[in-house]
Design an enzyme around this catalytic site. Structure first.
Site, PDB file in Angstrom:
ATOM      1  N   ASP A  29     -16.890  28.955   4.810  1.00 24.35           N
ATOM      2  CA  ASP A  29     -15.705  28.929   5.537  1.00 24.35           C
ATOM      3  C   ASP A  29     -15.974  30.148   6.499  1.00 24.35           C
ATOM      4  OD1 ASP A  29     -15.043  26.779   4.245  1.00 24.35           O
ATOM      5  OD2 ASP A  29     -13.311  27.424   3.487  1.00 24.35           O
ATOM      6  N   GLU A 108     -11.278  -3.585   3.141  1.00 19.99           N
ATOM      7  CA  GLU A 108     -11.081  -2.323   3.470  1.00 19.99           C
ATOM      8  C   GLU A 108      -9.861  -1.817   2.872  1.00 19.99           C
ATOM      9  OE1 GLU A 108     -10.508  -2.014   7.865  1.00 19.99           O
ATOM     10  OE2 GLU A 108     -12.355  -2.833   8.207  1.00 19.99           O
ATOM     11  N   LYS A 110      -6.319  -0.306   2.291  1.00 21.55           N
ATOM     12  CA  LYS A 110      -4.942  -0.470   3.218  1.00 21.55           C
ATOM     13  C   LYS A 110      -4.179   0.855   2.971  1.00 21.55           C
ATOM     14  CE  LYS A 110      -1.081  -2.934   5.254  1.00 21.55           C
ATOM     15  NZ  LYS A 110      -0.017  -1.937   5.079  1.00 21.55           N
ATOM     16  N   ASP A 112      -1.687   3.801   3.680  1.00 21.81           N
ATOM     17  CA  ASP A 112      -0.378   3.810   3.844  1.00 21.81           C
ATOM     18  C   ASP A 112      -0.046   4.986   4.705  1.00 21.81           C
ATOM     19  OD1 ASP A 112       2.218   2.929   4.072  1.00 21.81           O
ATOM     20  OD2 ASP A 112       2.892   3.260   1.913  1.00 21.81           O
ATOM     21  N   ARG A 131       1.939   3.931  16.739  1.00 21.13           N
ATOM     22  CA  ARG A 131       1.969   2.419  17.073  1.00 21.13           C
ATOM     23  C   ARG A 131       3.265   2.133  17.671  1.00 21.13           C
ATOM     24  NH1 ARG A 131       4.071  -1.830  13.929  1.00 21.13           N
ATOM     25  NH2 ARG A 131       2.997  -3.607  14.388  1.00 21.13           N
ATOM     26  N   GLU A 189      -5.416   5.084  11.198  1.00 24.88           N
ATOM     27  CA  GLU A 189      -4.320   5.612  10.096  1.00 24.88           C
ATOM     28  C   GLU A 189      -4.132   6.914   9.659  1.00 24.88           C
ATOM     29  OE1 GLU A 189      -2.528   2.756   9.832  1.00 24.88           O
ATOM     30  OE2 GLU A 189      -1.114   3.171   8.229  1.00 24.88           O
ATOM     31  N   TYR A 241     -10.178   2.436  11.741  1.00 21.11           N
ATOM     32  CA  TYR A 241     -10.731   1.066  11.369  1.00 21.11           C
ATOM     33  C   TYR A 241     -10.776   0.019  12.310  1.00 21.11           C
ATOM     34  CZ  TYR A 241      -5.601   1.086  10.938  1.00 21.11           C
ATOM     35  OH  TYR A 241      -4.113   1.292  11.285  1.00 21.11           O
ATOM     36  N   LYS A 329      -1.715  -7.089  -0.907  1.00 20.77           N
ATOM     37  CA  LYS A 329      -0.794  -5.762  -1.512  1.00 20.77           C
ATOM     38  C   LYS A 329      -0.808  -5.599  -2.879  1.00 20.77           C
ATOM     39  CE  LYS A 329       1.595  -4.279   2.157  1.00 20.77           C
ATOM     40  NZ  LYS A 329       3.055  -4.252   2.144  1.00 20.77           N
ATOM     41  N   CYS A 423      38.327  10.065  -0.475  1.00 26.13           N
ATOM     42  CA  CYS A 423      36.834  10.777   0.055  1.00 26.13           C
ATOM     43  C   CYS A 423      36.491  11.866  -1.005  1.00 26.13           C
ATOM     44  CB  CYS A 423      37.286  11.018   1.355  1.00 26.13           C
ATOM     45  SG  CYS A 423      35.778  12.055   2.000  1.00 26.13           S
ATOM     46  N   CYS A 426      37.135  15.069   1.557  1.00 23.76           N
ATOM     47  CA  CYS A 426      38.181  15.624   2.335  1.00 23.76           C
ATOM     48  C   CYS A 426      39.490  15.034   1.531  1.00 23.76           C
ATOM     49  CB  CYS A 426      38.323  15.244   3.840  1.00 23.76           C
ATOM     50  SG  CYS A 426      38.600  13.313   4.157  1.00 23.76           S
ATOM     51  N   CYS A 441      35.841   6.285   4.335  1.00 22.90           N
ATOM     52  CA  CYS A 441      36.737   7.448   4.892  1.00 22.90           C
ATOM     53  C   CYS A 441      36.936   7.469   6.171  1.00 22.90           C
ATOM     54  CB  CYS A 441      35.996   8.677   4.483  1.00 22.90           C
ATOM     55  SG  CYS A 441      36.953  10.233   5.365  1.00 22.90           S
ATOM     56  N   CYS A 446      36.720  14.642   8.842  1.00 24.66           N
ATOM     57  CA  CYS A 446      36.223  14.728   7.456  1.00 24.66           C
ATOM     58  C   CYS A 446      34.862  15.391   7.745  1.00 24.66           C
ATOM     59  CB  CYS A 446      36.070  13.658   6.874  1.00 24.66           C
ATOM     60  SG  CYS A 446      34.753  13.685   5.571  1.00 24.66           S
TER      61      CYS A 446
HETATM   62  S1  IVH Z   1      -6.328  -3.527  10.674  1.00 30.42           S
HETATM   63  C1  IVH Z   1      -4.746  -6.432  13.701  1.00 30.42           C
HETATM   64  N1  IVH Z   1      -6.905  -2.072   8.657  1.00 30.42           N
HETATM   65  O1  IVH Z   1      -1.496  -1.361   8.156  1.00 30.42           O
HETATM   66  C2  IVH Z   1      -5.257  -5.628  12.800  1.00 30.42           C
HETATM   67  N2  IVH Z   1      -4.717  -1.890   9.149  1.00 30.42           N
HETATM   68  O2  IVH Z   1       0.594  -3.529   7.737  1.00 30.42           O
HETATM   69  C3  IVH Z   1      -4.131  -4.589  12.072  1.00 30.42           C
HETATM   70  N3  IVH Z   1      -3.412  -0.234   7.982  1.00 30.42           N
HETATM   71  O3  IVH Z   1      -0.621  -1.654  11.601  1.00 30.42           O
HETATM   72  C4  IVH Z   1      -4.670  -3.326  11.669  1.00 30.42           C
HETATM   73  N4  IVH Z   1      -4.969   0.414   6.793  1.00 30.42           N
HETATM   74  O4  IVH Z   1      -1.133   0.605  10.535  1.00 30.42           O
HETATM   75  C5  IVH Z   1      -5.851  -2.254   9.472  1.00 30.42           C
HETATM   76  N5  IVH Z   1      -8.028  -0.848   6.708  1.00 30.42           N
HETATM   77  C6  IVH Z   1      -6.874  -1.130   7.605  1.00 30.42           C
HETATM   78  C7  IVH Z   1      -5.783  -0.483   7.834  1.00 30.42           C
HETATM   79  C8  IVH Z   1      -4.740  -1.042   8.116  1.00 30.42           C
HETATM   80  C9  IVH Z   1      -3.920   0.763   6.985  1.00 30.42           C
HETATM   81  C10 IVH Z   1      -1.944  -0.378   8.551  1.00 30.42           C
HETATM   82  C11 IVH Z   1      -2.069  -0.360   9.993  1.00 30.42           C
HETATM   83  C12 IVH Z   1      -1.439  -1.626  10.434  1.00 30.42           C
HETATM   84  C13 IVH Z   1      -0.494  -1.736   8.873  1.00 30.42           C
HETATM   85  C14 IVH Z   1      -0.140  -3.266   8.992  1.00 30.42           C
END
Ligand code: IVH
Length: 690
Positions: A29, A108, A110, A112, A131, A189, A241, A329, A423, A426, A441, A446
């Site tokens: 660093d 891939e 997903k 969050d 988005r 993301e 992605y 999911k 309330c 108040c 209320c 208030c």
């Molecule tokens: S593909 C049309 N790939 O999940 C294709 N989305 O619930 C849409 N997200 O809006 C996106 N990881 O913000 C894609 N590996 C991944 C992702 C991903 C997270 C998010 C993305 C999307 C949302 C949909």
């Protein structure tokens, strides 16, 4: 000297990639910092060689949170599968859509976080947007630039087309700019690693703000900051992605696009796999579900995509989601804890909400201390009692909720909570109505409501006053320094400074933020009023029709009701608000809120010319116009006798197209509608573009 600076920048970029993208630093660093310092000094001595894509320029000037931007093509969401049967149905639909042809899938993780889009021109990052609602996002370029894993400049060497992806170039052997598409857009993301959330929350609490409920909110909140230096202080990261557009380049597969993005210098998630059958997809899901807690960032499932781009195109998309992808999911995160107390919160419109105060428990990366019990009815239907053991759940993006009460764990010491008749703040007797479950209320004075109204006024979607969190508001209201939102604008630095835990610097910055908010556009001020049912969409509709709050405040119930998308409910609350709040409006005018000034643009209702280029014609405005909001552009047109509508149809005379015009532009081309570029529009208006 220019060569020396360029070489140093290239070296730093290389080590930035090694550190932030590959997580394989090659130097310490301290050495990295030394290179940075050397570059900073050289740039200071030679400002003529300064360049916005220099690694020193991550936190720069300019507004950090900009205008609404249309996306090139909508940022779609994903269809969700919640179990294996739903996943198999997805695969069957895909199979049918492709006439039974063999399908290769890519899986891939997903992530969050917050979906963003990054636009590069000639290899340089020129715009980053959130988005948003999928059609329009917010311009957050200045904030995204602070994220080290986002390249400000791409690396050459993506010999796409041949399906080849070259390895990361070493400094000095930099890629050829010709290998980089002249225009490139990727999507990904932005996220905050789980273990960094506590640090961010500690910072927020120290600043008198509420902690973020989960890493996703933390990421979204940090990207949507008005001050990019705050974003820079947050440990944000990204996985890219989607290669959405690469001028002159074609890809046959998603896996190829991922490789190319990596070669260009983007950070892609390493846990991507290709499968010839659905069984492989299911195995991938199970493997990652088992390891979910070990992943250092929040993952709420997997994304399954058809690999072949030709097949993706064949399958197409609905208006909301592609038919070639689904998310599978993970089940909601759960945790068991105990309700220690039940409290009641008073909202901005006086609604009383019961809240469970919990024994603190970790849930998906965040420490949870309370959960809403929604309303009196829900409390009694679920028979939730003080002392109960409950299952807390956090699914997707929502705030944790109580999913179940474990009645078998009751000891008999649990206490039924009696919903108050007064309330809690108040003491005014509450009002229960026949038509709604909410208990209210009704005391407009208030203090609890006032605090919430101020918090709403200061919130990001309204006036966006950073640093005015709940703790600060409580101090200001409790000391009676502030009795309505207008009082914020008379605060003086030295009196704010005397508040507990408030230093000189914070006081100064708070006053500056408050002052800055006077320039907010009318739709933000309207949102800030917190009129029942008037959120972002309604506020925009109203302002784009009336052009100003002054004009809106004079509108009749009948006039409002006839507006598209404004029903009698909204019309009623708007009229009632303006009837009751004239004193507040007068105060805001006196304070010098810009949106109350009668500028030419906002006098449209008073001044309608009939002999201009615009008179009698119908216009649609799209894209971003330099130096003027779309609402102001519409007001200017109306002031000159033109009509402005929101979608391009056969009746549209002109489309005024700013930058990144999106789908309205395509529609206008299709219909042969005349298109005016921004500078032509300004010329017709008789004003010069800034
Ligand atoms: S593909 C049309 N790939 O999940 C294709 N989305 O619930 C849409 N997200 O809006 C996106 N990881 O913000 C894609 N590996 C991944 C992702 C991903 C997270 C998010 C993305 C999307 C949302 C949909």
């Amino acid at each position: 000297m220019k060569t020396k600076i360029d070489k140093l920048r290239e070296l730093i970029r290389y080590h930035e990639r090694k550190y932030y993208i590959d997580a394989q630093p090659e130097i310490s660093d301290a050495s990295f910092d030394a290179f940075m310092r050397e570059l900073e000094e050289l740039e200071k001595a030679h400002p003529e060689f300064m360049s916005p894509d220099s690694p020193t320029q991550r936190v720069g000037g300019g507004a950090a949170l900009g205008s609404r931007m249309p996306h090139r093509n909508p940022m779609l969401s994903l269809d969700n599968s919640y179990d294996e049967a739903e996943l198999r149905e997805f695969a069957e639909r895909v199979g049918r859509g492709l006439g039974g042809a063999p399908v290769e899938y890519v899986t891939e993780l997903k992530i969050d976080g917050l979906g963003v889009s990054l636009l590069y021109e000639n290899g340089i990052l020129v715009r980053g947007t959130t988005r948003g609602d999928g059609e329009f996002g917010e311009d957050v370029t200045a904030n995204l630039r602070t994220i080290h894993a986002i390249p400000l400049r791409l690396v050459g060497g993506a010999a796409a087309g041949e399906g080849q992806a070259l390895a990361l170039r070493e400094p000095g052997k930099g890629g050829d700019i010709n290998d980089i598409p002249p225009v490139l857009e990727v999507r990904g993301e932005v996220f905050i690693p789980k273990h960094r959330l506590d640090v961010v929350n500690a910072q927020r609490e120290a600043a008198g703000e509420l902690p973020f409920a989960n890493p996703r909110n933390a990421a979204a909140g940090s990207v949507r900051m008005l001050d990019a230096s705050i974003t820079a202080s947050r440990p944000l990261d990204i996985f890219v992605y989607t290669l959405n557009y690469a001028e002159g380049f074609e890809f046959a597969k998603q896996t190829e696009a991922l490789e190319t993005m990596k070669t260009l210098g983007f950070k892609c998630n390493p846990h991507t796999e290709r499968h010839d059958s659905l069984e492989g997809v299911i195995a991938y899901y199970q493997r990652w579900l088992a390891k979910r807690e070990e992943i250092p960032y929040d993952v709420d499932g997997i994304v399954v995509k058809v690999n072949s781009i030709a097949q993706q195109e064949q399958l197409g998309a609905t208006s909301k989601q592609p038919r070639w992808a689904t998310s599978y999911k993970f089940p909601a995160h759960q945790a068991i804890t105990r309700i220690e107390k039940i409290g009641v919160q008073v909202g901005r419109t006086g609604v009383l909400t019961p809240v469970a105060l919990l024994k603190p428990v970790k849930l998906a990366g965040a420490t949870i201390t309370n959960a809403t019990l929604h309303n009196e009815q829900e409390l009694s239907t679920k028979d939730v009692r003080i002392g109960d053991t409950v299952v807390l759940e956090r699914a997707g993006d929502v705030i944790p909720k109580i999913a179940a009460v474990l009645k078998e764990r009751r000891t008999g010491d649990e206490v039924v909570f009696n919903f108050p008749d007064q309330c809690p703040t108040c003491g005014t007797p509450v009002k229960r109505s026949e038509t709604e479950v909410a208990v209210r209320c009704v005391n407009a004075a208030c203090v609890a409501q006032l605090k919430r109204r101020i918090a709403h006024w200061a919130s990001r979607d309204a006036l966006a006053i950073e640093g005015l969190g709940p703790a600060r508001i409580t101090q200001l209201v409790d000391t009676q320094m502030v009795c309505d939102v207008a009082d914020l604008y008379t605060l003086k630095e030295d009196e704010v400074c005397r508040l507990e835990r408030m230093g000189q610097a914070s006081a100064k910055s708070l006053i500056r933020q408050i002052e800055r908010s006077k320039a907010a556009p009318p739709e933000k001020v309207l949102i800030g009023f917190g009129i029942l049912h008037v959120g972002g969409h309604a506020a925009e509709q109203l302002i784009s029709h009336f052009s100003s709050i002054n004009a809106l405040s004079r509108a009749s119930l009948e006039e409002l009701e006839t507006l598209y998308k404004i029903g009698p409910r909204i019309a009623g609350t708007v009229v009632a608000f303006f009837a009751q709040n004239q004193p507040l409006l007068q105060k805001l005018k006196a304070i010098g809120f810009h949106c109350f000034e009668e500028t030419a643009a906002r006098r449209s209702d008073l001044l309608v010319a009939t002999d201009s280029f615009f008179s009698g014609k119908t216009f649609v405005v799209t894209g971003s116009l330099q130096g003027i909001t779309r609402a102001d552009a519409s007001a200017q047109i109306k002031a000159r006798g033109g009509k402005v509508t929101s979608s391009v149809t056969g009746k549209t005379d002109y489309l005024i197209a700013g930058e990144s015009p999106g789908s309205k532009y395509d529609k206008a081309r299709e219909l042969g509608t005349q298109i005016l570029a921004a500078d032509e529009f300004f010329e017709k208006l008789g004003v010069a573009a800034e």
